[in-house]
Design an enzyme around this catalytic site. Structure first.
Site, PDB file in Angstrom:
ATOM      1  N   TRP A 108       0.816  -1.218   0.000  1.00  0.00           N
ATOM      2  CA  TRP A 108       0.000   0.000   0.000  1.00  0.00           C
ATOM      3  C   TRP A 108       0.845   1.262   0.000  1.00  0.00           C
ATOM      4  O   TRP A 108       0.549   2.209  -0.732  1.00  0.00           O
ATOM      5  CB  TRP A 108      -0.995  -0.017   1.160  1.00  0.00           C
ATOM      6  CG  TRP A 108      -2.029  -1.061   0.926  1.00  0.00           C
ATOM      7  CD1 TRP A 108      -2.142  -2.274   1.546  1.00  0.00           C
ATOM      8  CD2 TRP A 108      -3.065  -1.042  -0.076  1.00  0.00           C
ATOM      9  NE1 TRP A 108      -3.181  -2.994   1.012  1.00  0.00           N
ATOM     10  CE2 TRP A 108      -3.760  -2.274   0.022  1.00  0.00           C
ATOM     11  CE3 TRP A 108      -3.462  -0.119  -1.041  1.00  0.00           C
ATOM     12  CZ2 TRP A 108      -4.840  -2.579  -0.813  1.00  0.00           C
ATOM     13  CZ3 TRP A 108      -4.545  -0.431  -1.871  1.00  0.00           C
ATOM     14  CH2 TRP A 108      -5.211  -1.640  -1.749  1.00  0.00           C
ATOM     15  N   ASP A 183      -1.435   6.646   6.317  1.00  0.00           N
ATOM     16  CA  ASP A 183      -2.547   5.857   5.796  1.00  0.00           C
ATOM     17  C   ASP A 183      -2.828   4.787   6.858  1.00  0.00           C
ATOM     18  O   ASP A 183      -2.074   3.825   6.998  1.00  0.00           O
ATOM     19  CB  ASP A 183      -2.154   5.211   4.455  1.00  0.00           C
ATOM     20  CG  ASP A 183      -3.208   4.220   3.951  1.00  0.00           C
ATOM     21  OD1 ASP A 183      -4.238   4.036   4.629  1.00  0.00           O
ATOM     22  OD2 ASP A 183      -2.995   3.622   2.870  1.00  0.00           O
ATOM     23  N   LYS A 207     -13.021  -1.290   7.140  1.00  0.00           N
ATOM     24  CA  LYS A 207     -12.343  -2.394   7.838  1.00  0.00           C
ATOM     25  C   LYS A 207     -12.694  -2.365   9.333  1.00  0.00           C
ATOM     26  O   LYS A 207     -13.307  -3.277   9.843  1.00  0.00           O
ATOM     27  CB  LYS A 207     -10.837  -2.293   7.634  1.00  0.00           C
ATOM     28  CG  LYS A 207     -10.467  -2.411   6.156  1.00  0.00           C
ATOM     29  CD  LYS A 207      -9.021  -2.170   5.921  1.00  0.00           C
ATOM     30  CE  LYS A 207      -8.719  -1.957   4.461  1.00  0.00           C
ATOM     31  NZ  LYS A 207      -9.047  -3.093   3.598  1.00  0.00           N
TER      32      LYS A 207
HETATM   33  N1  PMP Z   1      -4.551   1.604   2.134  1.00  0.00           N
HETATM   34  C1  PMP Z   1      -4.610   0.445   2.807  1.00  0.00           C
HETATM   35  C2  PMP Z   1      -3.647   0.216   3.932  1.00  0.00           C
HETATM   36  C3  PMP Z   1      -5.553  -0.522   2.469  1.00  0.00           C
HETATM   37  O1  PMP Z   1      -5.597  -1.672   3.147  1.00  0.00           O
HETATM   38  C4  PMP Z   1      -6.455  -0.259   1.423  1.00  0.00           C
HETATM   39  C5  PMP Z   1      -7.547  -1.254   1.034  1.00  0.00           C
HETATM   40  N2  PMP Z   1      -7.348  -2.539   1.318  1.00  0.00           N
HETATM   41  C6  PMP Z   1      -6.349   0.944   0.731  1.00  0.00           C
HETATM   42  C7  PMP Z   1      -5.404   1.856   1.127  1.00  0.00           C
HETATM   43  C8  PMP Z   1      -7.287   1.270  -0.396  1.00  0.00           C
HETATM   44  O2  PMP Z   1      -8.515   1.553   0.161  1.00  0.00           O
HETATM   45  P1  PMP Z   1      -9.825   1.781  -0.701  1.00  0.00           P
HETATM   46  O3  PMP Z   1     -10.174   0.462  -1.298  1.00  0.00           O
HETATM   47  O4  PMP Z   1     -10.796   2.281   0.310  1.00  0.00           O
HETATM   48  O5  PMP Z   1      -9.505   2.799  -1.734  1.00  0.00           O
END
Ligand code: PMP
Length: 372
Positions: A108, A183, A207
């Site tokens: 990520w 994040d 989550k």
């Molecule tokens: N950052 C992290 C740490 C994630 O786990 C995720 C989704 N699994 C995201 C960003 C992306 O999130 P979204 O699908 O809400 O755009």
């Protein structure tokens, strides 16, 4: 009926009390005094007094729950956490040539670096990838943060690789003037947050805090007012903050659901209580993995994620049988991310100790049946 336990990484399991309340209120939402208003939350105008009361209560409860100081604005936006990879530089960088440092500890933060490089000069301060794996967080003292970096981006919990910061880096102590951007999509509200170290934090709600459609942004007030001209209005933190995140129609039902989760978390004792429970669940699962030669997790013990536990099975050919058996035992969502394979158990706030014990019992049983 006993519901299966859902270990999915997100959207993920919700507290049963929240689902029951949402079901009860689905057709005819009752106000604070219990008086039915004749509408579902999904049918309400976002400008009406009913929804405004839902919104303000959710906002106030979130501030209390996370102990967000008054000099931080909280925004309820859309587009998911992924969109913030572009929106953060558009709002925080003073120009497209601004330097931003990224700490690459997994998939990520790696994605964030690539996306942000469209809007700023994104530099990698540290890359923790070794032979295609992420298993550690290099000591912050070794990070190469450019002197002119305007902010440092970290992902506090790498949902795919299972690497988590258990303490946020203190950039001032490292001699950097950069702001810290976090994040925290997959570990928000899993324990208390140290706001003294944070300039901006963002997270998708789906989550630990609700359902998909709502993105939370926490921004220190003095960082507002510097968005680049090309930043879309609905993604401009200053404009959204001046409009209570309602420049346009907000994700009303997702805000309502998050509000129910905030109430549930407060009633369960808040974030310290959650942290205690989360540590116990994770301890149980890691101990089972570590005490077996059939399962493995390679992440350094000091940065193992409490929320997402990726693990591997000795005999890859048994993976499908493991997942099939798990479903039959009422254990869902255990398949690892396609980029890393294997298995992953997500132990978000709403996952119970009983669910984790059930998973551990299944792991032991499967090993006994299949280990050579
Ligand atoms: N950052 C992290 C740490 C994630 O786990 C995720 C989704 N699994 C995201 C960003 C992306 O999130 P979204 O699908 O809400 O755009």
């Amino acid at each position: 009926m006993q519901r299966p336990y859902n270990f999915s990484p997100g959207p993920s399991t919700l507290p049963i009390a929240v689902l029951e309340r949402a079901a009860l209120e689905l057709l005819n939402w009752p106000d604070e005094d219990g008086k039915p208003c004749g509408m579902s939350v999904m049918e309400m105008s976002h400008r009406g007094s009913e929804f405004i009361s839902i919104y303000r209560k959710a906002m106030a409860n979130l501030r209390t729950l996370l102990a967000v100081p008054d000099h931080f604005k909280i925004l309820f936006l859309q587009g998911g956490a992924l969109l913030q990879n572009s929106v953060v530089p558009l709002n925080l960088c003073t120009s497209p040539e601004s330097v931003v440092a990224f700490v690459r500890t997994g998939a990520w933060s790696g994605k964030s670096l690539i996306e942000a490089s469209r809007y700023c000069l994104a530099k990698c301060a540290v890359n923790a990838e070794i032979n295609g794996c992420f298993t550690s967080i290099p000591n912050p003292a070794t990070w190469e943060i450019a002197n002119d970096a305007e902010y440092v981006h970290i992902c506090s919990n790498e949902t795919i690789h299972g690497v988590e910061f258990h303490e946020l880096p203190d950039l001032k102590k490292l001699g950097s003037k950069a702001e810290l951007v976090v994040d925290c999509s997959s570990d928000i509200a899993s324990g208390p947050m140290d706001w003294t170290r944070i300039g901006l934090a963002f997270a998708g709600a789906q989550k630990n805090l609700g359902i998909a459609g709502l993105t939370l942004v926490f921004v220190r007030e003095d960082l507002l007012g510097r968005a680049q001209k090309i930043c879309p209005e609905v993604m401009n933190y200053t404009i959204q903050s001046e409009n209570e995140s309602m420049l346009n129609t907000p994700p009303t039902y997702a805000i309502y659901m998050a509000g129910l989760v905030f109430e549930w978390l407060l009633s369960e004792g808040g974030l310290l209580a959650m942290q205690k429970k989360n540590k116990e669940k994770a301890r149980l699962l890691y101990a089972t993995i570590d005490n077996s030669s059939y399962y493995s997790n390679n992440v350094d013990s000091e940065c193992r994620s409490l929320m997402n536990v990726p693990f591997y099975i000795q005999d890859k050919a048994k993976l499908e049988a493991f997942l099939h058996g798990a479903t039959q035992h009422g254990l869902l969502g255990l398949k690892g991310h396609k980029s890393v394979g294997g298995l992953r158990a997500s132990l978000f706030n709403a996952m119970t100790l009983a669910g984790t014990e059930s998973l551990v019992a299944y792991l032991k049983w499967f090993e006994l049946e299949n280990a050579s």
